[in-house]
Write an enzyme that holds these catalytic residues in place. Structure first.
Site, PDB file in Angstrom:
ATOM      1  N   GLY A   1       0.906  -1.056  -0.023  1.00  8.95           N
ATOM      2  CA  GLY A   1      -0.113  -0.124  -0.150  1.00  8.95           C
ATOM      3  C   GLY A   1       0.587   1.297   0.102  1.00  8.95           C
ATOM      4  O   GLY A   1       0.366   2.330   0.228  1.00  8.95           O
TER       5      GLY A   1
ATOM      6  N   SER B   1       1.728   8.247   1.930  1.00 10.65           N
ATOM      7  CA  SER B   1       0.772   7.106   2.384  1.00 10.65           C
ATOM      8  C   SER B   1       0.903   6.698   3.617  1.00 10.65           C
ATOM      9  O   SER B   1       1.786   6.392   4.030  1.00 10.65           O
ATOM     10  CB  SER B   1       1.541   5.827   1.162  1.00 10.65           C
ATOM     11  N   ILE B   2      -0.264   6.093   4.038  1.00 14.79           N
ATOM     12  CA  ILE B   2      -0.234   5.681   5.697  1.00 14.79           C
ATOM     13  C   ILE B   2       0.894   4.578   5.733  1.00 14.79           C
ATOM     14  O   ILE B   2       1.447   4.587   6.678  1.00 14.79           O
ATOM     15  CB  ILE B   2      -1.658   5.351   5.966  1.00 14.79           C
TER      16      ILE B   2
ATOM     17  N   ASP C   1       0.053  -6.236  -7.507  1.00 11.20           N
ATOM     18  CA  ASP C   1      -1.306  -5.798  -7.926  1.00 11.20           C
ATOM     19  C   ASP C   1      -2.139  -6.612  -7.251  1.00 11.20           C
ATOM     20  O   ASP C   1      -2.403  -7.772  -7.814  1.00 11.20           O
ATOM     21  CB  ASP C   1      -1.374  -5.470  -9.622  1.00 11.20           C
ATOM     22  N   VAL C   2      -2.910  -6.284  -6.399  1.00 10.81           N
ATOM     23  CA  VAL C   2      -3.900  -7.302  -5.934  1.00 10.81           C
ATOM     24  C   VAL C   2      -5.053  -7.907  -6.472  1.00 10.81           C
ATOM     25  O   VAL C   2      -5.752  -8.768  -6.099  1.00 10.81           O
ATOM     26  CB  VAL C   2      -4.417  -6.452  -4.371  1.00 10.81           C
TER      27      VAL C   2
ATOM     28  N   ALA D   1     -11.558   2.626  -5.700  1.00  6.95           N
ATOM     29  CA  ALA D   1     -12.968   2.851  -6.202  1.00  6.95           C
ATOM     30  C   ALA D   1     -13.067   3.698  -7.444  1.00  6.95           C
ATOM     31  O   ALA D   1     -12.009   4.673  -7.453  1.00  6.95           O
ATOM     32  CB  ALA D   1     -14.121   3.187  -5.319  1.00  6.95           C
TER      33      ALA D   1
ATOM     34  N   TYR E   1     -18.276   9.607   0.094  1.00  9.74           N
ATOM     35  CA  TYR E   1     -17.460   8.051   0.433  1.00  9.74           C
ATOM     36  C   TYR E   1     -18.084   6.955  -0.282  1.00  9.74           C
ATOM     37  O   TYR E   1     -17.393   6.112  -0.960  1.00  9.74           O
ATOM     38  CB  TYR E   1     -17.291   8.150   2.014  1.00  9.74           C
TER      39      TYR E   1
ATOM     40  N   LYS F   1     -15.607  -0.694   3.192  1.00 11.30           N
ATOM     41  CA  LYS F   1     -14.860  -0.726   4.582  1.00 11.30           C
ATOM     42  C   LYS F   1     -15.853  -1.449   5.370  1.00 11.30           C
ATOM     43  O   LYS F   1     -15.102  -2.075   6.300  1.00 11.30           O
ATOM     44  CB  LYS F   1     -14.719   0.893   4.981  1.00 11.30           C
TER      45      LYS F   1
ATOM     46  N   ILE G   1      -7.076  11.932   6.580  1.00 11.85           N
ATOM     47  CA  ILE G   1      -5.721  12.345   5.957  1.00 11.85           C
ATOM     48  C   ILE G   1      -5.471  12.652   4.564  1.00 11.85           C
ATOM     49  O   ILE G   1      -6.029  11.861   3.953  1.00 11.85           O
ATOM     50  CB  ILE G   1      -4.693  11.571   6.483  1.00 11.85           C
TER      51      ILE G   1
ATOM     52  N   LEU H   1      -3.119  10.342  -1.664  1.00  9.18           N
ATOM     53  CA  LEU H   1      -3.256  10.195  -2.817  1.00  9.18           C
ATOM     54  C   LEU H   1      -4.924   9.571  -2.974  1.00  9.18           C
ATOM     55  O   LEU H   1      -5.571  10.142  -3.634  1.00  9.18           O
ATOM     56  CB  LEU H   1      -2.346   9.253  -3.438  1.00  9.18           C
TER      57      LEU H   1
HETATM   58  N1  LIG Z   1      -6.217   8.953   3.598  1.00 14.13           N
HETATM   59  C1  LIG Z   1      -7.322   8.917   4.635  1.00 14.13           C
HETATM   60  O1  LIG Z   1      -8.211   9.967   4.975  1.00 14.13           O
HETATM   61  C2  LIG Z   1      -7.897   7.442   5.107  1.00 14.13           C
HETATM   62  C3  LIG Z   1      -8.428   7.349   6.325  1.00 14.13           C
HETATM   63  C4  LIG Z   1      -8.630   6.104   6.820  1.00 14.13           C
HETATM   64  C5  LIG Z   1      -8.351   4.884   6.138  1.00 14.13           C
HETATM   65  N2  LIG Z   1      -7.792   5.056   4.867  1.00 14.13           N
HETATM   66  C6  LIG Z   1      -7.048   3.939   4.215  1.00 14.13           C
HETATM   67  O2  LIG Z   1      -5.763   3.822   4.215  1.00 14.13           O
HETATM   68  C7  LIG Z   1      -5.223   3.084   3.125  1.00 14.13           C
HETATM   69  C8  LIG Z   1      -4.143   3.632   2.508  1.00 14.13           C
HETATM   70  O3  LIG Z   1      -4.682   4.741   1.911  1.00 14.13           O
HETATM   71  P1  LIG Z   1      -3.885   6.226   1.936  1.00 14.13           P
HETATM   72  O4  LIG Z   1      -4.848   7.069   2.336  1.00 14.13           O
HETATM   73  O5  LIG Z   1      -2.427   5.933   2.663  1.00 14.13           O
HETATM   74  O6  LIG Z   1      -3.602   6.465   0.364  1.00 14.13           O
HETATM   75  P2  LIG Z   1      -2.575   5.894  -0.644  1.00 14.13           P
HETATM   76  O7  LIG Z   1      -3.308   6.416  -2.193  1.00 14.13           O
HETATM   77  O8  LIG Z   1      -1.219   6.435  -0.441  1.00 14.13           O
HETATM   78  O9  LIG Z   1      -2.785   4.449  -0.507  1.00 14.13           O
HETATM   79  C9  LIG Z   1      -3.580   3.580  -1.111  1.00 14.13           C
HETATM   80  C10 LIG Z   1      -2.909   2.478  -1.670  1.00 14.13           C
HETATM   81  O10 LIG Z   1      -3.428   1.594  -2.402  1.00 14.13           O
HETATM   82  C11 LIG Z   1      -2.844   0.876  -3.631  1.00 14.13           C
HETATM   83  N3  LIG Z   1      -3.823   0.179  -4.325  1.00 14.13           N
HETATM   84  C12 LIG Z   1      -4.725   0.515  -5.097  1.00 14.13           C
HETATM   85  N4  LIG Z   1      -5.185  -0.254  -5.808  1.00 14.13           N
HETATM   86  C13 LIG Z   1      -4.269  -1.423  -5.752  1.00 14.13           C
HETATM   87  C14 LIG Z   1      -4.144  -2.578  -6.384  1.00 14.13           C
HETATM   88  N5  LIG Z   1      -4.901  -3.156  -7.601  1.00 14.13           N
HETATM   89  N6  LIG Z   1      -3.074  -3.432  -6.254  1.00 14.13           N
HETATM   90  C15 LIG Z   1      -2.098  -2.886  -5.191  1.00 14.13           C
HETATM   91  N7  LIG Z   1      -2.342  -1.948  -4.633  1.00 14.13           N
HETATM   92  C16 LIG Z   1      -3.210  -1.100  -4.820  1.00 14.13           C
HETATM   93  C17 LIG Z   1      -2.044   2.168  -4.137  1.00 14.13           C
HETATM   94  O11 LIG Z   1      -1.247   1.743  -5.050  1.00 14.13           O
HETATM   95  C18 LIG Z   1      -1.823   2.922  -2.764  1.00 14.13           C
HETATM   96  O12 LIG Z   1      -0.456   2.441  -2.498  1.00 14.13           O
HETATM   97  C19 LIG Z   1      -6.568   2.769   2.211  1.00 14.13           C
HETATM   98  O13 LIG Z   1      -7.220   1.546   2.655  1.00 14.13           O
HETATM   99  C20 LIG Z   1      -7.408   3.978   2.752  1.00 14.13           C
HETATM  100  O14 LIG Z   1      -8.812   3.317   2.357  1.00 14.13           O
HETATM  101  C21 LIG Z   1      -7.435   6.416   4.477  1.00 14.13           C
END
Ligand SMILES: NC(=O)c1ccc[n+]([C@@H]2O[C@H](COP(=O)([O-])OP(=O)(O)OC[C@H]3O[C@@H](n4cnc5c(N)ncnc54)[C@H](O)[C@@H]3O)[C@@H](O)[C@H]2O)c1
Length: 277
Positions: free
Chosen positions: A33, A39-40, A84-85, A115, A177, A184, A213, A216
């Site tokens: 991820g 990225s988190i 790629d998941v 999405a 959302y 989720k 947060i 991307l």
């Molecule tokens: N940013 C927020 O506000 C927030 C809040 C709560 C939860 N989250 C969750 O945290 C997680 C990480 O998101 P983020 O905010 O760090 O954004 P991010 O865009 O940095 O991370 C999302 C990741 O998903 C990966 N991804 C998407 N499709 C994919 C695929 N087919 N194969 C492999 N990887 C794939 C992307 O490459 C990316 O690295 C997500 O599940 C997101 O829903 C985010």
């Protein structure tokens, strides 16, 4: 960002066990991820590395490979591999490589969500069948597929810890959302079923529900800055959270300090989830 060694809890709180929060010395972790420095999952990688873990970081595609390579180069003991998941073959290949290189796995971080953009901007009732399928596949099913691949490698280590990232949109309606909220909800239910299934093998499965947060993934949600502002206005701590705060909670759950916690969704959101009007 998490920097340096994690402080020793026992020094201030008189813990008996002398456990260190985030002590992942000698552990091997897979983190899926990381897209960029926001990225988190990248913050979790940094905190886990500071705790002493060796890491495998994956990249989704060639477009993101360079970012991940550059970030990985800033940490010791990091291997990067494609995943790629959406592809069962890539998931199989990933775990075969990890088994060959490390012989086992101690923890897995799943920070993946996707999405279609139009499904995050149009009324929810307009969600297409294909948009629903893709969101649920990439954002929820992928946890099941990755946990299944990780489980035999974790068994070789006598157990392990799986962590995913969720959002409060699983339980409450957040404008735009939409289908991601449904994904989720499926993800959090999957956490509980996986925890029940894999618990007898010593494998724990948890989620962190993070506050909003700007990453991307968040850019894809129309009106996201309004959601962020609501945290500053309404959360008990009157602020949003940052990725290093999520990462600190993550290493607590991943490491020995979380050893009795499974099937849990931990809110790391400055308390926002508790508020009504
Ligand atoms: N940013 C927020 O506000 C927030 C809040 C709560 C939860 N989250 C969750 O945290 C997680 C990480 O998101 P983020 O905010 O760090 O954004 P991010 O865009 O940095 O991370 C999302 C990741 O998903 C990966 N991804 C998407 N499709 C994919 C695929 N087919 N194969 C492999 N990887 C794939 C992307 O490459 C990316 O690295 C997500 O599940 C997101 O829903 C985010």
């Amino acid at each position: 960002m998490s920097a340096g060694r994690i402080p020793r809890l026992g020094a201030t709180r008189g813990l008996h066990h002398g456990l260190l929060v985030g002590d992942l010395e000698g552990k091997t972790g897979l983190i899926v991820g990381v897209a960029n420095k926001r990225s988190i999952s990248w913050a979790i990688a940094q905190a886990a590395s500071a705790g002493g873990a060796s890491l495998v970081l994956t990249y989704q595609n060639d477009r993101l490979a360079e970012n991940v390579r550059e970030l990985a180069a800033t940490l010791p003991n990091v291997t990067i591999l494609p995943c790629d998941v959406a592809s069962d073959d890539q998931i199989t290949a990933l775990f075969a490589t990890i088994e060959g290189q490390f012989g086992g796995l101690d923890f897995l971080v799943h920070g993946v969500a996707f999405a279609e953009r139009e499904d995050l901007a149009t009324p929810f009732s307009q969600t297409s069948r294909e948009g629903f399928r893709v969101a649920l596949d990439i954002s929820a099913y992928s946890l099941i597929a990755l946990a299944r691949g990780a489980a035999p490698l974790m068994e070789k280590r006598g157990g392990g810890s799986v962590l995913t990232l969720s959002y409060l949109g699983s339980q409450r309606v957040f404008t735009n959302y939409n289908v991601m909220g449904v994904a989720k909800a499926a993800l959090e239910a999957s956490v509980r079923y996986l925890a029940s299934d894999l618990g007898p093998k010593g494998i724990r499965v948890n989620a962190i529900s993070a506050g909003a947060i700007k990453t991307l993934a968040a850019y894809g949600i129309s009106g996201f800055s309004g959601i962020l502002q609501a945290y500053r206005d309404k959360a008990p701590l009157r602020r949003a959270v940052d990725t290093s705060e999520v990462a600190d909670a993550a290493v607590f759950l991943l490491g020995p300090t979380g050893r009795a916690i499974t099937a849990e969704v931990l809110m790391v959101d400055a308390g926002f989830h508790a508020m009504g009007v």
